[in-house]
Design a protein around this motif. Structure first.
Motif, PDB file in Angstrom:
ATOM      1  N   TRP A  27      -3.416 -50.212  57.011  1.00  0.00           N
ATOM      2  CA  TRP A  27      -4.799 -49.833  57.278  1.00  0.00           C
ATOM      3  C   TRP A  27      -4.841 -48.649  58.230  1.00  0.00           C
ATOM      4  CZ3 TRP A  27      -9.008 -52.734  55.430  1.00  0.00           C
ATOM      5  CH2 TRP A  27      -8.677 -53.947  54.810  1.00  0.00           C
ATOM      6  N   TYR A  54      -9.505 -61.318  55.623  1.00  0.00           N
ATOM      7  CA  TYR A  54     -10.376 -60.144  55.649  1.00  0.00           C
ATOM      8  C   TYR A  54     -11.844 -60.554  55.835  1.00  0.00           C
ATOM      9  CZ  TYR A  54      -6.161 -57.897  53.825  1.00  0.00           C
ATOM     10  OH  TYR A  54      -4.884 -57.452  53.642  1.00  0.00           O
ATOM     11  N   GLN A  55     -12.230 -61.703  55.307  1.00  0.00           N
ATOM     12  CA  GLN A  55     -13.589 -62.190  55.519  1.00  0.00           C
ATOM     13  C   GLN A  55     -13.820 -62.507  56.999  1.00  0.00           C
ATOM     14  OE1 GLN A  55     -14.628 -65.994  53.734  1.00  0.00           O
ATOM     15  NE2 GLN A  55     -16.700 -65.243  53.312  1.00  0.00           N
ATOM     16  N   ASP A  66      -0.904 -54.964  58.111  1.00  0.00           N
ATOM     17  CA  ASP A  66      -1.309 -56.337  58.410  1.00  0.00           C
ATOM     18  C   ASP A  66      -0.258 -57.341  57.938  1.00  0.00           C
ATOM     19  OD1 ASP A  66      -1.769 -57.055  55.675  1.00  0.00           O
ATOM     20  OD2 ASP A  66      -3.909 -56.675  55.820  1.00  0.00           O
ATOM     21  N   LEU A 121      -7.752 -57.184  62.478  1.00  0.00           N
ATOM     22  CA  LEU A 121      -6.630 -56.844  61.603  1.00  0.00           C
ATOM     23  C   LEU A 121      -5.289 -56.912  62.327  1.00  0.00           C
ATOM     24  CD1 LEU A 121      -8.160 -53.799  59.706  1.00  0.00           C
ATOM     25  CD2 LEU A 121      -7.593 -56.032  58.719  1.00  0.00           C
TER      26      LEU A 121
END
Length: 154
Positions: free
Chosen positions: A146, A22-23, A140, A116
Motif C-alpha cells: 500500500w 480491510y473493513q 500488509d 494497515l
C-alpha cells in the motif's frame, strides 16, 4: 458515462480474512459469496472459499477479492504480491502493482495507516516528503503493498 475502477485482489485462501481486515481499517459494507453458494459441490476443496468479495465504503474505498482455487495460505510461495523494499537507491520491487490510498489530510490518512500497519512490514514510514505532506508505504500481513499519502495541493 462514468467509469469506476476497482482493484481486484487474488488470495491463496485468505480473501475472507483480508476483506474483514480491510473493513476494520476503512469501514464499509462487505459482500462475499463462496464457491459453494454459487454452485460448487459441498465436497469441493474450495467450496467455502471466496469466489466474489467486495468491500465498498462511503468514503470511496472499494476493493474486490477472491480465493484462487487450489492454493492455500499453507502453500509455499502462495502470495502473488511480490517483494518491495527500500534501499539507498530507492524503492525496489518485483510487484506488478501497489494499492494507493490518498486522503485530504495527514490526520485522515494516519488512521488508515495505523490500521494497515497491524502485522505489516513498513517500507517507508508515514512522514512528510518533498511531494506530499504525508507519504508512507507498507506491505500488509496479506502481502498487499500500500501507498498511503496526502493529496498535495498547490
Amino acid at each position: 458515462m462514468a467509469l469506476v475502477t476497482t482493484t481486484h485482489l487474488n488470495f491463496p485462501g485468505t480473501a475472507r480474512q483480508a476483506l474483514s481486515f480491510y473493513q476494520q481499517v476503512f469501514g464499509g459494507e462487505l459482500t462475499a459469496s463462496t464457491y459453494g453458494e454459487l454452485g460448487a459441490p459441498a465436497d469441493c476443496p474450495h467450496a467455502e472459499k471466496i469466489v466474489f468479495g467486495l468491500l465498498e465504503s462511503q468514503n470511496g474505498f472499494r476493493v474486490m477479492a477472491y480465493d484462487v482455487p487450489g492454493l492455500s495460505e499453507k502453500t509455499p510461495g502462495s502470495t502473488f504480491a511480490g517483494n518491495t523494499q527500500r534501499t539507498r537507491e530507492g524503492t525496489v520491487t518485483d510487484s506488478p502493482f501497489f494499492l494507493s490510498v490518498r486522503g485530504e489530510s495527514l490526520e485522515e490518512v494516519t488512521a488508515f495507516w495505523n490500521g494497515l500497519s497491524e502485522g505489516a512490514s513498513v517500507i517507508e514510514p508515514l512522514a512528510a516528503s518533498p511531494w506530499s505532506p504525508g507519504f508512507g508505504m507498507l506491505t500488509d500481513r496479506f502481502g498487499v503493498t500500500w501507498v498511503v499519502d496526502v493529496a498535495h495541493h498547490q
